[in-house]
Design a protein around this motif. Structure first.
Motif, PDB file in Angstrom:
ATOM      1  N   CYS A   1       0.851  -1.190   0.000  1.00 37.57           N
ATOM      2  CA  CYS A   1       0.000   0.000   0.000  1.00 37.57           C
ATOM      3  C   CYS A   1       0.887   1.240   0.000  1.00 37.57           C
ATOM      4  N   VAL A   2       0.835   2.001  -1.075  1.00 36.87           N
ATOM      5  CA  VAL A   2       1.665   3.197  -1.229  1.00 36.87           C
ATOM      6  C   VAL A   2       0.879   4.412  -0.755  1.00 36.87           C
ATOM      7  N   ASN A   3       1.301   4.968   0.391  1.00 35.48           N
ATOM      8  CA  ASN A   3       0.542   6.042   1.020  1.00 35.48           C
ATOM      9  C   ASN A   3      -0.930   5.650   1.131  1.00 35.48           C
ATOM     10  N   GLY A   4      -1.155   4.388   1.421  1.00 34.99           N
ATOM     11  CA  GLY A   4      -2.518   3.869   1.485  1.00 34.99           C
ATOM     12  C   GLY A   4      -3.298   4.425   2.664  1.00 34.99           C
ATOM     13  N   ILE A   5      -4.578   4.619   2.448  1.00 36.71           N
ATOM     14  CA  ILE A   5      -5.452   5.061   3.520  1.00 36.71           C
ATOM     15  C   ILE A   5      -5.734   3.880   4.451  1.00 36.71           C
ATOM     16  N   VAL A   6      -6.191   4.192   5.652  1.00 37.88           N
ATOM     17  CA  VAL A   6      -6.674   3.191   6.598  1.00 37.88           C
ATOM     18  C   VAL A   6      -8.095   3.583   6.975  1.00 37.88           C
ATOM     19  N   PRO A   7      -8.909   2.636   7.479  1.00 36.71           N
ATOM     20  CA  PRO A   7     -10.291   2.978   7.837  1.00 36.71           C
ATOM     21  C   PRO A   7     -10.338   4.147   8.811  1.00 36.71           C
ATOM     22  N   SER A   8     -11.171   5.128   8.509  1.00 34.99           N
ATOM     23  CA  SER A   8     -11.269   6.324   9.349  1.00 34.99           C
ATOM     24  C   SER A   8     -12.531   6.324  10.197  1.00 34.99           C
ATOM     25  N   TYR A   9     -13.178   5.160  10.312  1.00 40.63           N
ATOM     26  CA  TYR A   9     -14.464   5.077  11.011  1.00 40.63           C
ATOM     27  C   TYR A   9     -14.308   5.303  12.511  1.00 40.63           C
ATOM     28  N   SER A  10     -13.402   4.575  13.142  1.00 37.48           N
ATOM     29  CA  SER A  10     -13.166   4.730  14.575  1.00 37.48           C
ATOM     30  C   SER A  10     -11.851   4.056  14.934  1.00 37.48           C
ATOM     31  N   GLY A  11     -11.377   4.307  16.157  1.00 36.22           N
ATOM     32  CA  GLY A  11     -10.138   3.707  16.631  1.00 36.22           C
ATOM     33  C   GLY A  11      -9.162   4.771  17.093  1.00 36.22           C
ATOM     34  N   PRO A  12      -8.164   4.398  17.855  1.00 39.55           N
ATOM     35  CA  PRO A  12      -7.206   5.368  18.382  1.00 39.55           C
ATOM     36  C   PRO A  12      -6.376   6.057  17.305  1.00 39.55           C
ATOM     37  N   HIS A  13      -6.279   5.434  16.142  1.00 39.21           N
ATOM     38  CA  HIS A  13      -5.478   6.040  15.078  1.00 39.21           C
ATOM     39  C   HIS A  13      -6.140   7.253  14.449  1.00 39.21           C
TER      40      HIS A  13
ATOM     41  N   PRO B   1       2.118   9.133   8.948  1.00 40.41           N
ATOM     42  CA  PRO B   1       2.820   7.924   9.397  1.00 40.41           C
ATOM     43  C   PRO B   1       2.366   7.492  10.790  1.00 40.41           C
ATOM     44  N   LYS B   2       2.112   8.438  11.659  1.00 40.48           N
ATOM     45  CA  LYS B   2       1.672   8.104  13.014  1.00 40.48           C
ATOM     46  C   LYS B   2       0.327   7.402  12.990  1.00 40.48           C
ATOM     47  N   ALA B   3      -0.604   7.901  12.189  1.00 46.13           N
ATOM     48  CA  ALA B   3      -1.940   7.296  12.117  1.00 46.13           C
ATOM     49  C   ALA B   3      -1.859   5.856  11.636  1.00 46.13           C
ATOM     50  N   VAL B   4      -1.072   5.612  10.595  1.00 45.47           N
ATOM     51  CA  VAL B   4      -0.951   4.255  10.047  1.00 45.47           C
ATOM     52  C   VAL B   4      -0.241   3.343  11.036  1.00 45.47           C
ATOM     53  N   ALA B   5       0.809   3.849  11.679  1.00 44.00           N
ATOM     54  CA  ALA B   5       1.560   3.036  12.643  1.00 44.00           C
ATOM     55  C   ALA B   5       0.672   2.598  13.798  1.00 44.00           C
TER      56      ALA B   5
ATOM     57  N   PHE C   1      -2.613   2.332  13.710  1.00 47.38           N
ATOM     58  CA  PHE C   1      -3.649   1.428  13.212  1.00 47.38           C
ATOM     59  C   PHE C   1      -3.154  -0.009  13.108  1.00 47.38           C
ATOM     60  N   ILE C   2      -1.935  -0.209  12.619  1.00 48.23           N
ATOM     61  CA  ILE C   2      -1.467  -1.572  12.370  1.00 48.23           C
ATOM     62  C   ILE C   2      -0.742  -2.176  13.568  1.00 48.23           C
ATOM     63  N   ALA C   3      -0.620  -1.398  14.652  1.00 50.68           N
ATOM     64  CA  ALA C   3       0.194  -1.839  15.793  1.00 50.68           C
ATOM     65  C   ALA C   3      -0.199  -3.216  16.309  1.00 50.68           C
ATOM     66  N   ASP C   4      -1.483  -3.512  16.397  1.00 48.22           N
ATOM     67  CA  ASP C   4      -1.925  -4.784  16.965  1.00 48.22           C
ATOM     68  C   ASP C   4      -2.541  -5.704  15.916  1.00 48.22           C
ATOM     69  N   ARG C   5      -2.150  -5.541  14.664  1.00 43.90           N
ATOM     70  CA  ARG C   5      -2.718  -6.361  13.589  1.00 43.90           C
ATOM     71  C   ARG C   5      -1.623  -7.223  12.959  1.00 43.90           C
ATOM     72  N   ALA C   6      -1.812  -8.514  13.054  1.00 41.06           N
ATOM     73  CA  ALA C   6      -0.836  -9.455  12.500  1.00 41.06           C
ATOM     74  C   ALA C   6      -0.795  -9.342  10.981  1.00 41.06           C
ATOM     75  N   LYS C   7       0.331  -9.607  10.417  1.00 42.94           N
ATOM     76  CA  LYS C   7       0.560  -9.614   8.977  1.00 42.94           C
ATOM     77  C   LYS C   7       0.632  -8.217   8.367  1.00 42.94           C
ATOM     78  N   LEU C   8       0.368  -7.167   9.164  1.00 38.94           N
ATOM     79  CA  LEU C   8       0.467  -5.807   8.658  1.00 38.94           C
ATOM     80  C   LEU C   8       1.821  -5.217   9.049  1.00 38.94           C
ATOM     81  N   HIS C   9       2.486  -4.617   8.087  1.00 32.69           N
ATOM     82  CA  HIS C   9       3.799  -4.033   8.312  1.00 32.69           C
ATOM     83  C   HIS C   9       3.786  -2.572   7.871  1.00 32.69           C
ATOM     84  N   PHE C  10       4.687  -1.801   8.446  1.00 36.03           N
ATOM     85  CA  PHE C  10       4.695  -0.366   8.188  1.00 36.03           C
ATOM     86  C   PHE C  10       6.123   0.133   8.043  1.00 36.03           C
ATOM     87  N   GLU C  11       6.331   1.027   7.073  1.00 39.21           N
ATOM     88  CA  GLU C  11       7.651   1.628   6.897  1.00 39.21           C
ATOM     89  C   GLU C  11       7.483   3.075   6.437  1.00 39.21           C
TER      90      GLU C  11
END
Length: 400
Positions: free
Chosen positions: A235-247, A361-365, A367-377
């Motif tokens: 995902c290149v500068n991919g969005i993440v769900p903006s519905y709810s969550g700490p991110h 970058p903070k929002a994506v990091a 979001f994926i912090a507790d999700r297996a198989k998701l990586h961030f750079e």
């Protein structure tokens, strides 16, 4: 063709856009099919495109001028257009079966990628294009709403050096891909089924998938619904769900506001999106890009005249059918599509520019912090236009 007039202090004060088009029976039939027009509606299109008066069509058909004008008005409404000029523009854009050119920073001109049409079992069209060595490793690419599949000569060279065949697929309602129904969570499954049919046609068993900005949700949907057809997702500068969550608190305020309006006030959102796109098509695309792309790296990238031209041509193709495909995607982005990340079996890597001001970058990091198989750079010295600023790094992830 655009002509800009500037006053003494170099401020834009006027812009003229001239549209030219000609009638072609073969193209007209494809236009009729893609827009689901009746024979009467196609006659109206022909009359307007050829610069004739509706009065003459009324006389030829033995109808009153009032009746034909009402039919023309209903046609514009059906196509989500506001004027006959927009109808001519839509028809002209439909006839452009190649992506417009762009250039790298050295001023080289990009080659055009022919648009291909894959006919699905239910008769709908799925539009796609290919770039890179024909015998290279296939990689699906879902392009962004802004920029589309603008490729510079340097990016094309990278594709050949990496031996990657980039297969770009337009989502429903974008390019020449037919709409597949109202926006909803089921839209992801429908589009994945269409992509799977295309992969069968191209004899591709499995491949990497690239999602760019909003299209990241479709790339992740492929891993969710068709895991056997996906090796991994980038995902290149991919969005993440903006519905709810700490991110969500780490998203830009404008992104949070946009998502809220799309969810709670769809009619207002439609009006705002149509207003923005109409402004861009009126010749204010440069002004929009300068205001939207705020990072220094993005401002530097977008100063290239050829890249701006590529973006403009891509926009014309993206909105060729109407503005509804654009709105459809934004409405999907505002949904709660977190279930697409439930129990992922494929590796999903997010590459985020360190100067990305929308989905930071903070929002994506977070979001994926507790999700297996998701990586961030985080990619340094890159903004929203990361795709054009570090294409080699993206291809390296695709090959990994």
């Amino acid at each position: 063709m655009r002509h800009v007039t500037n006053d003494d202090d170099n401020t834009t004060v006027g812009q003229i856009v001239a549209l030219t088009s000609s009638w072609n029976d073969s193209l007209a039939q494809r236009f009729k099919s893609a827009m689901n027009l009746t024979p009467v509606e196609l006659d109206i299109v022909r009359t307007i495109v050829m610069g004739r008066r509706l009065k003459h069509l009324a006389e030829a058909r033995g109808r009153s001028v009032g009746t034909v004008r009402l039919q023309a008005k209903q046609l514009l409404k059906k196509l989500s257009l506001n004027s006959q000029t927009e109808l001519v523009s839509l028809y002209a854009s439909f006839g452009e079966l190649t992506i417009g050119s762009s250039a790298d920073n050295s001023g080289g001109q990009a080659e055009a990628d022919p648009q291909k049409i894959h006919v699905l079992p239910d008769g709908r069209n799925l539009c796609y294009a290919m770039a890179g060595p024909r015998g290279g490793m296939p990689a699906l690419f879902f392009p962004a709403l802004i920029g589309g599949i603008t490729l510079t000569p340097f990016m094309r060279q990278c594709l050949f050096e990496s031996d990657i065949l980039l297969i770009t697929v337009w989502r429903p309602g974008l390019g020449q891909s037919d709409p597949d129904g109202p926006p909803g969570f089921e839209s992801f499954a429908r589009h994945c089924a269409d992509i799977e049919h295309l992969l069968d046609e191209l004899d591709i068993s499995a491949c990497p998938v690239i999602g760019h900005v909003t299209s990241a949700m479709f790339a992740c949907a492929m891993a969710h619904y068709c895991p056997e057809r996906v090796s991994h997702v980038v995902c290149v500068n991919g969005i993440v769900p903006s519905y709810s969550g700490p991110h969500v608190q780490h998203l830009s305020k404008i992104e949070r506001l946009r998502a809220s309006v799309l969810r709670s006030a769809p009619k207002i959102a439609r009006m705002l999106v149509h207003s923005l796109l109409a402004k861009i098509e009126s010749g204010f695309d440069d002004e929009f890009l300068k205001s939207y792309l705020k990072s220094p790296q993005d401002q530097k990238t977008i100063r290239d005249d050829a890249i701006r031209s590529g973006f403009r041509n891509a926009h014309d193709i993206i909105t060729a059918q109407s503005y509804d495909g654009f709105l459809h995607e934004l409405q999907l982005a505002a949904l709660d599509w977190r279930p697409l990340y439930d129990n992922p079996t494929k590796k999903i890597t997010y590459l985020i520019g360190d100067e990305n001001h929308c989905y930071t970058p903070k929002a994506v990091a977070v979001f994926i912090a507790d999700r297996a198989k998701l990586h961030f750079e985080t990619v340094e010295n890159a903004g929203h236009l990361l795709l054009y600023q570090n294409f080699k790094k993206i291809l390296k992830q695709v090959k990994s």
